[in-house]
Design a protein around this motif. Structure first.
Motif, PDB file in Angstrom:
ATOM      1  N   SER A   1      -3.426  33.958  31.957  1.00 36.63           N
ATOM      2  CA  SER A   1      -2.214  33.543  32.657  1.00 36.63           C
ATOM      3  C   SER A   1      -1.517  34.779  33.219  1.00 36.63           C
TER       4      SER A   1
ATOM      5  N   GLY B   1       2.549  36.191  34.786  1.00 36.87           N
ATOM      6  CA  GLY B   1       3.958  35.874  34.889  1.00 36.87           C
ATOM      7  C   GLY B   1       4.775  36.985  35.512  1.00 36.87           C
TER       8      GLY B   1
ATOM      9  N   PRO C   1       8.879  33.090  33.615  1.00 33.30           N
ATOM     10  CA  PRO C   1       8.109  32.164  34.457  1.00 33.30           C
ATOM     11  C   PRO C   1       6.661  32.641  34.546  1.00 33.30           C
ATOM     12  N   LYS C   2       5.740  31.777  34.141  1.00 36.35           N
ATOM     13  CA  LYS C   2       4.326  32.157  34.083  1.00 36.35           C
ATOM     14  C   LYS C   2       3.453  30.914  34.027  1.00 36.35           C
ATOM     15  N   GLY C   3       2.153  31.131  34.210  1.00 37.79           N
ATOM     16  CA  GLY C   3       1.227  30.011  34.119  1.00 37.79           C
ATOM     17  C   GLY C   3      -0.213  30.463  34.241  1.00 37.79           C
TER      18      GLY C   3
ATOM     19  N   ASP D   1      -5.636  30.299  38.281  1.00 43.03           N
ATOM     20  CA  ASP D   1      -6.709  29.420  38.758  1.00 43.03           C
ATOM     21  C   ASP D   1      -7.992  30.212  38.956  1.00 43.03           C
TER      22      ASP D   1
ATOM     23  N   ALA E   1      -1.184  34.560  41.251  1.00 43.29           N
ATOM     24  CA  ALA E   1      -0.908  33.484  40.291  1.00 43.29           C
ATOM     25  C   ALA E   1       0.504  33.626  39.723  1.00 43.29           C
TER      26      ALA E   1
ATOM     27  N   ARG F   1       2.909  32.438  42.389  1.00 40.17           N
ATOM     28  CA  ARG F   1       2.781  30.989  42.566  1.00 40.17           C
ATOM     29  C   ARG F   1       3.470  30.259  41.413  1.00 40.17           C
ATOM     30  N   GLU F   2       3.207  30.716  40.197  1.00 43.98           N
ATOM     31  CA  GLU F   2       3.788  30.061  39.025  1.00 43.98           C
ATOM     32  C   GLU F   2       5.307  30.209  38.989  1.00 43.98           C
TER      33      GLU F   2
ATOM     34  N   GLU G   1       6.578  27.611  41.344  1.00 44.85           N
ATOM     35  CA  GLU G   1       6.389  26.265  40.796  1.00 44.85           C
ATOM     36  C   GLU G   1       7.393  25.968  39.687  1.00 44.85           C
ATOM     37  N   GLU G   2       7.658  26.945  38.842  1.00 41.74           N
ATOM     38  CA  GLU G   2       8.544  26.701  37.705  1.00 41.74           C
ATOM     39  C   GLU G   2      10.023  26.749  38.074  1.00 41.74           C
TER      40      GLU G   2
ATOM     41  N   GLU H   1       9.086  21.540  34.053  1.00 37.94           N
ATOM     42  CA  GLU H   1       8.416  22.666  33.407  1.00 37.94           C
ATOM     43  C   GLU H   1       9.415  23.547  32.673  1.00 37.94           C
TER      44      GLU H   1
END
Length: 159
Positions: free
Chosen positions: A6, A8, A41-43, A46, A54, A57-58, A61-62, A122
């Motif tokens: 992941s 962040g 904020p993390k995820g 892909d 990533a 992006r995360e 999104e969050e 989220e």
């Protein structure tokens, strides 16, 4: 066991004390919990995605808005849990504020084994906190990122 990768974003500011921007995790598992229920904020990264992309992006999104434009530094990878490693990108963003939190949503069978799917945010709160407070709020695996940030700032890194 497969290790999840992941990424962040850890935003910080000096006001004059060091503060970091963190978020309270949404959903029923975290509801009513305060300590150890916050995260940067993390995820998940892909397949084929660059970790930095990533992370950004995360964040979007969050939080519901793009990560601020800034000079990000790679704080490296930390072991977030026994099954997850987290690549952390940090930046000093003294003027960053969230006017309206617009978190992404996720679906979960809730209550468990009920056959009913519910939708949850989220994250349900995000704010700046002093780094000492963040040490108590963040899930344990992410506290190492604070150590790395403080070490970098103490050795003359600008973030």
């Amino acid at each position: 066991m497969t290790t999840l990768q992941s990424a962040g974003v850890l935003l910080f500011r000096r006001t004059p004390g060091l503060e970091v921007f963190i978020a309270h995790m949404g959903g029923p598992y975290w509801s009513g919990r305060h300590e150890r229920a916050w995260s940067m904020p993390k995820g998940i990264i892909d397949h084929g995605e660059e970790p930095r992309a990533a992370a950004f992006r995360e964040f979007e999104e969050e939080v519901g808005m793009p990560a601020p434009r800034a000079d990000y530094v790679d704080l490296g990878t930390i072991r977030a849990s026994s099954a997850k490693v987290l690549r952390v990108y940090a930046a000093e963003t003294p003027d960053f504020e969230v006017d309206e939190l617009r978190p992404g949503l996720f679906e979960l069978e809730w209550p468990p084994r009920s056959g009913v799917t519910a939708t949850f945010p989220e994250i349900d709160e995000a704010r700046w906190v002093p780094v000492a407070e963040a040490r108590e709020l963040l899930v344990r695996g992410q506290v190492t990122a604070l150590d790395r940030l403080e070490q970098r700032l103490a050795t003359g890194g600008d973030g």
